[in-house]
Design a protein around this motif. Structure first.
Motif, PDB file in Angstrom:
ATOM      1  N   GLU A   7       7.846  -4.180  -4.843  1.00  0.00           N
ATOM      2  CA  GLU A   7       6.955  -4.482  -3.730  1.00  0.00           C
ATOM      3  C   GLU A   7       5.879  -3.415  -3.572  1.00  0.00           C
ATOM      4  O   GLU A   7       4.698  -3.720  -3.366  1.00  0.00           O
ATOM      5  N   LYS A   8       6.290  -2.152  -3.671  1.00  0.00           N
ATOM      6  CA  LYS A   8       5.324  -1.063  -3.516  1.00  0.00           C
ATOM      7  C   LYS A   8       4.319  -1.049  -4.661  1.00  0.00           C
ATOM      8  O   LYS A   8       3.114  -0.838  -4.443  1.00  0.00           O
ATOM      9  N   LYS A   9       4.804  -1.302  -5.855  1.00  0.00           N
ATOM     10  CA  LYS A   9       3.909  -1.318  -7.022  1.00  0.00           C
ATOM     11  C   LYS A   9       2.876  -2.431  -6.879  1.00  0.00           C
ATOM     12  O   LYS A   9       1.694  -2.254  -7.213  1.00  0.00           O
ATOM     13  N   ALA A  10       3.311  -3.578  -6.373  1.00  0.00           N
ATOM     14  CA  ALA A  10       2.374  -4.682  -6.168  1.00  0.00           C
ATOM     15  C   ALA A  10       1.290  -4.299  -5.163  1.00  0.00           C
ATOM     16  O   ALA A  10       0.113  -4.659  -5.326  1.00  0.00           O
ATOM     17  N   GLN A  11       1.669  -3.572  -4.114  1.00  0.00           N
ATOM     18  CA  GLN A  11       0.700  -3.123  -3.119  1.00  0.00           C
ATOM     19  C   GLN A  11      -0.309  -2.171  -3.747  1.00  0.00           C
ATOM     20  O   GLN A  11      -1.520  -2.275  -3.516  1.00  0.00           O
ATOM     21  N   TRP A  12       0.205  -1.219  -4.535  1.00  0.00           N
ATOM     22  CA  TRP A  12      -0.695  -0.267  -5.192  1.00  0.00           C
ATOM     23  C   TRP A  12      -1.625  -0.968  -6.176  1.00  0.00           C
ATOM     24  O   TRP A  12      -2.825  -0.669  -6.240  1.00  0.00           O
ATOM     25  N   ALA A  39      -2.660  -4.025  -6.042  1.00  0.00           N
ATOM     26  CA  ALA A  39      -3.644  -4.795  -5.284  1.00  0.00           C
ATOM     27  C   ALA A  39      -4.770  -3.913  -4.749  1.00  0.00           C
ATOM     28  O   ALA A  39      -5.895  -4.378  -4.536  1.00  0.00           O
ATOM     29  N   SER A  40      -4.460  -2.625  -4.534  1.00  0.00           N
ATOM     30  CA  SER A  40      -5.480  -1.700  -4.033  1.00  0.00           C
ATOM     31  C   SER A  40      -6.312  -1.097  -5.156  1.00  0.00           C
ATOM     32  O   SER A  40      -7.183  -0.264  -4.903  1.00  0.00           O
ATOM     33  N   ALA A  98      10.188  -0.396   1.311  1.00  0.00           N
ATOM     34  CA  ALA A  98       9.912  -1.423   0.301  1.00  0.00           C
ATOM     35  C   ALA A  98      10.568  -1.078  -1.026  1.00  0.00           C
ATOM     36  O   ALA A  98      10.786   0.095  -1.348  1.00  0.00           O
TER      37      ALA A  98
END
Length: 399
Positions: free
Chosen positions: A265-270, A272-273, A261
């Protein structure tokens, strides 16, 4: 760019550094190729002048970009052909039985020793056509201290030129393990000194360990992605030919890990968590305190060019850097360990100097716990500058 830290021990693989570094099993079928070992070795020796052998870009351009979500695990003991490089009176290679090990050095199951000559061959039945990344679980058993070299053939043929030479690294560490916290509150190694107060260069010793999921990479470094092979549905043979040094093999794997990613994209995942900026103190790692490296030449070095290089002394030579000209070869790596007290986002900074390639940048793959966390760290560039500087990992906009 910020990284998400976890409450666990971290490892990072990453030019001259100083100061801080702020599946499913598959059933093999009993068949084998009849290509003589001499023929394989001839192909390897002459591939660079054989116009019929494609390079990797030409090879992948022939096929649709299909990467099945499937994995195949082949136990090393399930070989269908083995040779230790012996040639019989009839000019053919003599099939022999390899040395096998049970639960070798903590690795459960049966492992097989490949010598510095010869071949081992496997067959696999592919369910879905497409590209597959090939990887090995191997142990760099004692040899002549050089990198391990292998060639890979599919169905008796060399798919593309880069597979004629694939290197697998050994593991080295310096022999000074004693550490202490100095008067500045910084963790340092207790280097052995001479009678003038100079730090002695530590000796390097092999520290072999199982190298799991070791993917195939271009030995010349022009291709930074993992090398893949295209397989049609049905039965195929994979032949591994020794070029230099022995190794112990536990398994061969075919899989697809998916595209790494992007940072966004990875920052958005983090996010969101629920990830937040960490408020803990800065974690400082002295670069010369590396715990492992892929070469015995990657030992701590001494730099007196700037008082900003820690530790500094106008009189004594102190071990305070690592890398430099010794860290110029493709696929070399250095590893550090550190503890994270608080989970959260951290910026990573390097006190570094890249004064070797003027007008260009040198690149490093940066990994956390053995994984490239996002695509921008797969090939991160450090630009030329004569002086030491603090480089914080960021994109072209400084973010």
């Amino acid at each position: 760019e910020k990284m998400m830290g976890k409450k666990m021990r971290k490892r990072m693989t990453a030019f001259l550094l100083s100061g801080a570094v702020l599946i499913s099993p598959v059933t093999t079928v009993q068949a084998k190729t009849d290509v003589p070992l001499d023929d394989y070795e001839e192909i390897v020796a002459t591939h660079s002048i054989d116009a019929s052998i494609l390079n990797y870009q030409e090879y992948i351009a022939q096929y649709n970009d299909v990467h099945p979500d499937e994995s195949y695990v082949i136990d090393a003991a399930d070989y269908v052909r083995f040779s230790a490089g012996e040639i019989g009176a009839d000019g053919k290679d003599v099939g022999t039985t390899p040395t096998v090990y049970e639960n070798y050095e903590g690795m459960e199951g049966t492992s097989v020793r490949m010598e510095d000559e010869g071949l081992i061959e496997y067959e696999v039945d592919i369910r879905t056509e497409g590209f597959y990344e090939l990887s090995l679980d191997y142990y760099p058993v004692e040899g002549n201290s050089a990198d391990i070299q292998r060639a890979f053939f599919v169905d008796g043929k060399l798919p593309y030129s880069q597979l004629a030479l694939v290197e697998f690294q050994r593991v080295w560490k310096n022999t000074v393990e004693s550490t202490s916290v100095n008067e500045d509150g910084i963790l340092v190694k207790n280097w052995v000194k001479d009678n003038q107060g100079n730090d002695l260069k530590p000796s390097m010793a092999e520290a072999p360990e199982w190298m799991e999921n070791s993917y195939l990479y271009d030995a010349d470094g022009y291709i930074t992605d993992r090398l893949a092979i295209y397989l049609t549905a049905g039965k195929h043979t994979i032949t591994i030919v020794s070029r230099r040094e022995p190794m112990i093999l536990r398994r061969v794997m075919l899989s697809n890990t998916g595209k790494v990613a992007s940072y966004a994209e990875k920052k958005a995942q983090w996010d969101a968590s629920g990830a937040k900026d960490a408020s803990a103190e800065t974690i400082r790692i002295e670069a010369e305190n590396a715990v492992k490296a892929s070469s015995q030449m990657l030992y701590p070095t001494q730099d007196q060019s700037s008082p900003g290089v820690y530790p500094a002394s106008a009189k004594a030579l102190l071990n305070n850097t690592i890398g430099g000209n010794s860290w110029r070869l493709v696929n070399q790596w250095i590893e550090w360990e550190f503890d994270v007290v608080e989970s959260g986002y951290y910026n990573i900074s390097f006190h570094a100097r890249q004064n070797f390639v003027k007008g260009l940048y040198v690149s490093r793959k940066i990994m956390i716990d053995g994984i490239v966390p996002f695509e921008e760290l797969n090939d991160y560039g450090f630009t030329y500058e004569q002086t030491w500087r603090m480089d914080t990992l960021s994109d072209e906009n400084g973010e």
